[in-house]
Design an enzyme around this catalytic site. Structure first.
Site, PDB file in Angstrom:
ATOM      1  N   GLY A 202      -0.437  -0.100  -8.319  1.00 41.19           N
ATOM      2  CA  GLY A 202      -0.226   0.114  -6.910  1.00 41.19           C
ATOM      3  C   GLY A 202      -0.375   1.341  -6.254  1.00 41.19           C
ATOM      4  N   GLY A 204      -0.270   5.499  -5.139  1.00 45.11           N
ATOM      5  CA  GLY A 204       1.002   6.415  -5.679  1.00 45.11           C
ATOM      6  C   GLY A 204       2.238   6.702  -4.230  1.00 45.11           C
ATOM      7  N   PRO A 205       1.580   7.053  -3.164  1.00 45.58           N
ATOM      8  CA  PRO A 205       2.388   6.664  -2.165  1.00 45.58           C
ATOM      9  C   PRO A 205       3.706   5.561  -1.712  1.00 45.58           C
ATOM     10  CG  PRO A 205       0.364   7.328  -1.214  1.00 45.58           C
ATOM     11  CD  PRO A 205      -0.424   6.723  -2.661  1.00 45.58           C
ATOM     12  N   VAL A 207       3.838   2.201  -4.774  1.00 41.48           N
ATOM     13  CA  VAL A 207       4.911   2.592  -6.213  1.00 41.48           C
ATOM     14  C   VAL A 207       4.942   3.472  -6.602  1.00 41.48           C
ATOM     15  CG1 VAL A 207       3.997   1.752  -8.777  1.00 41.48           C
ATOM     16  CG2 VAL A 207       2.869   0.408  -6.077  1.00 41.48           C
ATOM     17  N   GLY A 208       4.148   4.914  -7.283  1.00 40.53           N
ATOM     18  CA  GLY A 208       4.602   6.294  -7.482  1.00 40.53           C
ATOM     19  C   GLY A 208       5.608   6.527  -6.867  1.00 40.53           C
ATOM     20  N   GLU A 246       1.770  16.767 -15.924  1.00 43.48           N
ATOM     21  CA  GLU A 246       0.336  18.228 -16.246  1.00 43.48           C
ATOM     22  C   GLU A 246      -0.099  17.281 -15.165  1.00 43.48           C
ATOM     23  OE1 GLU A 246      -2.823  16.876 -19.585  1.00 43.48           O
ATOM     24  OE2 GLU A 246      -1.268  15.078 -19.682  1.00 43.48           O
ATOM     25  N   CYS A 280      -9.635  16.971 -16.702  1.00 42.62           N
ATOM     26  CA  CYS A 280      -8.236  18.459 -16.406  1.00 42.62           C
ATOM     27  C   CYS A 280      -8.755  19.426 -16.676  1.00 42.62           C
ATOM     28  CB  CYS A 280      -8.178  17.881 -16.457  1.00 42.62           C
ATOM     29  SG  CYS A 280      -6.339  17.376 -18.295  1.00 42.62           S
TER      30      CYS A 280
END
Length: 333
Positions: A202, A204-205, A207-208, A246, A280
């Site tokens: 799903g 981020g907004p 499920v996260g 992270e 990153c």
């Protein structure tokens, strides 16, 4: 459309909605995963909490047996997993085998070997003066992972958490979720007890945030953008759970005046081009002495010209597409 993996079984999402998964090289829909809902997260957390007592009560050696079986199954499918990563996030075939699929295998093995090496005694406690130090599982761990090294980041979170006696609820990136499904199939086939590992795909907004906010989750581990990481910390603070972050970075590459400029620039460009620059820790700016500036620019241009984008399924390709149109716009900006 695929399903969620909760309490040892595949089930449909409460939302009934799906998210298209695109092949970034063709921009064609190659799969659909569920757009999970908070109710799905709650079901996964309940399953993880129910499985926690029995899983944490196993000896480390018993948990190693489960995970070693999963690693064996993963290694048998490594080429298939690499092909999934090529289609899912655009990694060139060679890079997908060696790094995107190969590095998770290496880290998986490293964690299993480490727990075998330290043995059960490490978890039994030790005396320090008049204190007893105990190493115990945290509980239910929520893992939220990114798209740039999707399977590597999942393994780095999930495998050590499971080996230490925790249970896990995973939300992979909706941009590149398919390797998470491949690992889930491996864990299921390895006979991991129901509820020990759960997968809720799903956004981020939705499920996260539900994972970060859930009172039944004892720790959340997040890798991604600074903006999203800030939000995870804010939401998780309401239930005073442990948080590991992270977050995104941009690393400077400092070339000192006495360095071999040609080698330094060549290697610096190679580093930033790895994974189509989607790392990153990529050395995304090169700082050189002013007297070397013009020569460094020339050398960098020559090196960069060798990285023409191509079809990631072609073995000769060194640079594939960016993972999404949104990422392309961000890089151009």
């Amino acid at each position: 459309m695929r399903s969620l993996y909760i309490d040892g079984a595949w089930r449909t999402s409460a939302s009934g909605e799906g998210l298209d998964v695109l092949n970034p090289a063709t921009e064609q829909v190659i799969d659909i995963v569920p757009a999970g809902a908070p109710e799905d997260v709650d079901a996964a957390v309940q399953a993880a909490r129910a499985a926690l007592p029995a899983w944490s009560a196993l000896t480390p050696g018993q948990r190693v047996t489960h995970m070693a079986k999963a690693l064996e199954l993963y290694n048998a499918r490594l080429d298939d997993v690499a092909a999934i990563l090529t289609r899912d996030m655009g990694a060139p075939a060679g890079f997908a085998r060696k790094v995107q699929a190969g590095l998770p295998a290496l880290m998986f093995r490293t964690f299993v070997d480490l727990v075998e090496e330290v043995g059960d005694r490490y978890f039994e406690g030790e005396r320090q003066g008049n204190s007893l130090i105990l190493r115990e599982p945290i509980g239910v761990v929520g893992a939220i992972t990114p798209w740039n090294y999707p399977l590597h980041q999942i393994v780095l979170k999930v495998v050590p958490a499971l080996l230490a006696g925790n249970t896990v609820v995973l939300k992979p990136s909706e941009v590149a979720p398919l390797s998470a499904y491949a690992l889930t199939e491996v864990l299921h086939e390895a006979g991991l007890p129901a509820g020990v590992f759960n997968l809720v795909s799903g956004t981020g907004p939705v499920v996260g945030e539900a994972i970060a906010a859930h009172p039944g989750i004892d720790m959340v581990s997040f890798t991604g953008s600074t903006r999203a990481g800030t939000r995870v910390s804010q939401v998780a603070a309401e239930t005073v759970k442990r948080v590991a972050l992270e977050l995104g970075g941009k690393s400077p590459n400092v070339v000192l005046p006495d360095a071999d400029l040609a080698q330094a620039v060549k290697r610096g460009v190679a580093d930033v081009m790895r994974n189509t620059g989607q790392s990153c820790n990529a050395l995304t700016r090169m700082l050189v002495h002013r007297d070397s500036y013009e020569e460094a620019v020339r050398l960098a241009a020559e090196s960069a010209a060798k990285y023409a984008p191509g079809d990631p399924e072609d073995e000769a390709t060194r640079m594939g597409p960016l993972v999404s149109a949104a990422q392309l716009d961000r890089v151009r900006d």
